[in-house]
Design a protein around this motif. Structure first.
Motif, PDB file in Angstrom:
ATOM      1  N   MET A   1      -0.836 -38.511 -10.781  1.00  0.00           N
ATOM      2  CA  MET A   1      -0.358 -39.469  -9.098  1.00  0.00           C
ATOM      3  C   MET A   1      -1.159 -39.020  -8.121  1.00  0.00           C
ATOM      4  O   MET A   1      -2.019 -38.112  -7.817  1.00  0.00           O
ATOM      5  N   SER A   2      -1.849 -40.254  -8.138  1.00  0.00           N
ATOM      6  CA  SER A   2      -2.866 -40.246  -7.366  1.00  0.00           C
ATOM      7  C   SER A   2      -2.441 -40.667  -5.578  1.00  0.00           C
ATOM      8  O   SER A   2      -1.932 -41.755  -5.272  1.00  0.00           O
ATOM      9  N   THR A   3      -3.128 -40.165  -4.661  1.00  0.00           N
ATOM     10  CA  THR A   3      -2.657 -40.161  -3.185  1.00  0.00           C
ATOM     11  C   THR A   3      -3.768 -41.071  -2.708  1.00  0.00           C
ATOM     12  O   THR A   3      -4.964 -41.428  -2.633  1.00  0.00           O
ATOM     13  N   GLN A   4      -3.352 -41.682  -1.979  1.00  0.00           N
ATOM     14  CA  GLN A   4      -4.192 -43.154  -1.230  1.00  0.00           C
ATOM     15  C   GLN A   4      -3.780 -42.666   0.733  1.00  0.00           C
ATOM     16  O   GLN A   4      -3.141 -42.732   1.120  1.00  0.00           O
ATOM     17  N   THR A   5      -5.168 -42.822   0.949  1.00  0.00           N
ATOM     18  CA  THR A   5      -4.503 -42.924   2.867  1.00  0.00           C
ATOM     19  C   THR A   5      -5.092 -43.665   3.065  1.00  0.00           C
ATOM     20  O   THR A   5      -6.109 -44.335   2.743  1.00  0.00           O
ATOM     21  N   ALA A   6      -5.093 -44.194   4.082  1.00  0.00           N
ATOM     22  CA  ALA A   6      -5.219 -45.256   5.021  1.00  0.00           C
ATOM     23  C   ALA A   6      -6.018 -45.144   6.354  1.00  0.00           C
ATOM     24  O   ALA A   6      -6.968 -44.204   6.121  1.00  0.00           O
ATOM     25  N   THR A   7      -7.068 -46.771   6.229  1.00  0.00           N
ATOM     26  CA  THR A   7      -8.523 -46.475   6.989  1.00  0.00           C
ATOM     27  C   THR A   7      -8.043 -47.388   7.911  1.00  0.00           C
ATOM     28  O   THR A   7      -7.968 -48.822   7.710  1.00  0.00           O
ATOM     29  N   ILE A   8      -7.950 -46.669   9.159  1.00  0.00           N
ATOM     30  CA  ILE A   8      -7.695 -47.760  10.011  1.00  0.00           C
ATOM     31  C   ILE A   8      -9.540 -48.114  10.489  1.00  0.00           C
ATOM     32  O   ILE A   8     -10.408 -47.265  11.014  1.00  0.00           O
ATOM     33  N   ILE A   9      -9.457 -49.520  10.581  1.00  0.00           N
ATOM     34  CA  ILE A   9     -10.473 -50.773  11.176  1.00  0.00           C
ATOM     35  C   ILE A   9     -10.488 -50.870  12.444  1.00  0.00           C
ATOM     36  O   ILE A   9      -9.845 -51.299  13.337  1.00  0.00           O
ATOM     37  N   GLN A  10     -11.103 -50.026  14.000  1.00  0.00           N
ATOM     38  CA  GLN A  10     -11.808 -50.248  14.737  1.00  0.00           C
ATOM     39  C   GLN A  10     -12.391 -51.587  15.454  1.00  0.00           C
ATOM     40  O   GLN A  10     -13.733 -50.946  14.655  1.00  0.00           O
ATOM     41  N   PHE A  11     -12.096 -52.893  16.140  1.00  0.00           N
ATOM     42  CA  PHE A  11     -12.887 -53.918  16.130  1.00  0.00           C
ATOM     43  C   PHE A  11     -12.805 -53.715  17.504  1.00  0.00           C
ATOM     44  O   PHE A  11     -12.841 -53.320  18.011  1.00  0.00           O
ATOM     45  N   PRO A  12     -14.270 -54.587  17.878  1.00  0.00           N
ATOM     46  CA  PRO A  12     -15.077 -54.429  18.556  1.00  0.00           C
ATOM     47  C   PRO A  12     -14.326 -55.487  19.937  1.00  0.00           C
ATOM     48  O   PRO A  12     -13.966 -56.207  19.256  1.00  0.00           O
ATOM     49  N   GLN A  13     -14.362 -55.079  21.601  1.00  0.00           N
ATOM     50  CA  GLN A  13     -13.603 -55.847  21.653  1.00  0.00           C
ATOM     51  C   GLN A  13     -14.586 -56.758  22.170  1.00  0.00           C
ATOM     52  O   GLN A  13     -15.551 -56.439  22.509  1.00  0.00           O
ATOM     53  N   ARG A  14     -13.935 -58.412  22.663  1.00  0.00           N
ATOM     54  CA  ARG A  14     -14.482 -58.887  22.768  1.00  0.00           C
ATOM     55  C   ARG A  14     -14.813 -59.109  24.629  1.00  0.00           C
ATOM     56  O   ARG A  14     -14.235 -57.924  25.586  1.00  0.00           O
ATOM     57  N   PRO A  15     -16.057 -59.506  24.835  1.00  0.00           N
ATOM     58  CA  PRO A  15     -16.376 -59.170  26.248  1.00  0.00           C
ATOM     59  C   PRO A  15     -16.181 -59.538  27.274  1.00  0.00           C
ATOM     60  O   PRO A  15     -15.182 -60.006  27.157  1.00  0.00           O
ATOM     61  N   GLY A  16     -15.074 -58.787  28.413  1.00  0.00           N
ATOM     62  CA  GLY A  16     -14.171 -59.477  29.319  1.00  0.00           C
ATOM     63  C   GLY A  16     -12.977 -59.528  28.970  1.00  0.00           C
ATOM     64  O   GLY A  16     -12.237 -60.240  29.869  1.00  0.00           O
ATOM     65  N   PHE A  17     -12.913 -58.744  27.632  1.00  0.00           N
ATOM     66  CA  PHE A  17     -11.952 -58.863  27.178  1.00  0.00           C
ATOM     67  C   PHE A  17     -10.466 -57.570  27.968  1.00  0.00           C
ATOM     68  O   PHE A  17     -12.060 -56.103  28.043  1.00  0.00           O
ATOM     69  N   GLU A  18      -9.245 -57.629  28.666  1.00  0.00           N
ATOM     70  CA  GLU A  18      -8.815 -56.167  28.866  1.00  0.00           C
ATOM     71  C   GLU A  18      -7.518 -56.124  28.341  1.00  0.00           C
ATOM     72  O   GLU A  18      -7.020 -56.821  27.931  1.00  0.00           O
ATOM     73  N   ARG A  19      -7.411 -54.216  28.249  1.00  0.00           N
ATOM     74  CA  ARG A  19      -6.447 -54.568  27.035  1.00  0.00           C
ATOM     75  C   ARG A  19      -4.792 -54.218  27.884  1.00  0.00           C
ATOM     76  O   ARG A  19      -4.913 -53.502  29.554  1.00  0.00           O
ATOM     77  N   SER A  20      -4.192 -55.265  27.506  1.00  0.00           N
ATOM     78  CA  SER A  20      -2.683 -54.517  28.359  1.00  0.00           C
ATOM     79  C   SER A  20      -2.426 -53.061  27.784  1.00  0.00           C
ATOM     80  O   SER A  20      -1.714 -52.226  26.690  1.00  0.00           O
ATOM     81  N   LEU A  21      -1.095 -52.770  28.921  1.00  0.00           N
ATOM     82  CA  LEU A  21      -0.988 -51.482  28.738  1.00  0.00           C
ATOM     83  C   LEU A  21       0.432 -51.071  29.092  1.00  0.00           C
ATOM     84  O   LEU A  21       0.987 -52.391  29.296  1.00  0.00           O
ATOM     85  N   THR A  22       1.428 -50.479  28.182  1.00  0.00           N
ATOM     86  CA  THR A  22       3.036 -49.663  28.108  1.00  0.00           C
ATOM     87  C   THR A  22       3.008 -50.112  29.987  1.00  0.00           C
ATOM     88  O   THR A  22       2.041 -49.286  30.162  1.00  0.00           O
ATOM     89  N   ALA A  23       4.388 -49.119  30.171  1.00  0.00           N
ATOM     90  CA  ALA A  23       4.497 -49.305  31.276  1.00  0.00           C
ATOM     91  C   ALA A  23       4.156 -47.851  30.918  1.00  0.00           C
ATOM     92  O   ALA A  23       4.091 -46.943  32.387  1.00  0.00           O
ATOM     93  N   GLN A  24       4.234 -47.197  30.420  1.00  0.00           N
ATOM     94  CA  GLN A  24       4.203 -45.124  30.464  1.00  0.00           C
ATOM     95  C   GLN A  24       2.351 -45.529  30.253  1.00  0.00           C
ATOM     96  O   GLN A  24       2.279 -44.470  30.812  1.00  0.00           O
ATOM     97  N   GLU A  25       1.672 -45.874  29.868  1.00  0.00           N
ATOM     98  CA  GLU A  25       0.364 -45.627  29.767  1.00  0.00           C
ATOM     99  C   GLU A  25       0.088 -46.480  31.294  1.00  0.00           C
ATOM    100  O   GLU A  25      -0.585 -45.775  31.644  1.00  0.00           O
ATOM    101  N   LEU A  26       0.961 -47.580  32.095  1.00  0.00           N
ATOM    102  CA  LEU A  26       0.419 -47.815  33.417  1.00  0.00           C
ATOM    103  C   LEU A  26       0.411 -46.689  34.385  1.00  0.00           C
ATOM    104  O   LEU A  26      -0.132 -46.319  35.125  1.00  0.00           O
ATOM    105  N   ALA A  27       1.803 -46.177  33.841  1.00  0.00           N
ATOM    106  CA  ALA A  27       1.996 -44.728  35.088  1.00  0.00           C
ATOM    107  C   ALA A  27       1.012 -43.572  34.722  1.00  0.00           C
ATOM    108  O   ALA A  27       0.895 -43.267  36.207  1.00  0.00           O
TER     109      ALA A  27
END
Length: 70
Positions: A1-27
């Motif tokens: 039985m083989s085990t697989q691990t997930a790979t997370i790919i980070q995409f670059p942010q677009r210029p001028g793009f601002e990530r939206s925050l949750t209420a917890q993150e904003l607080a």
């Protein structure tokens, strides 16, 4: 039985793009409580709804707070 691990790919942010925050993150970013955030939303603090989720842009919130405090 083989085990697989997930790979997370980070995409670059677009210029001028601002990530939206949750209420917890904003607080955390503002050093306030989530309850304080909820009260400000009722007073008109800018936020965006995506289905049932509410998200915030820090730049919009900071500008709103600045206008209120002078």
């Amino acid at each position: 039985m083989s085990t697989q691990t997930a790979t997370i790919i980070q995409f670059p942010q677009r210029p001028g793009f601002e990530r939206s925050l949750t209420a917890q993150e904003l607080a955390e970013a503002l050093g306030m409580s989530e309850r304080w955030i909820a009260y400000r939303v009722r007073e008109g603090m800018p936020s965006h709804r995506y289905g049932r989720a509410r998200r915030f842009r820090l730049s919009e919130v900071e500008a709103w707070l600045q206008r209120r405090t002078g």
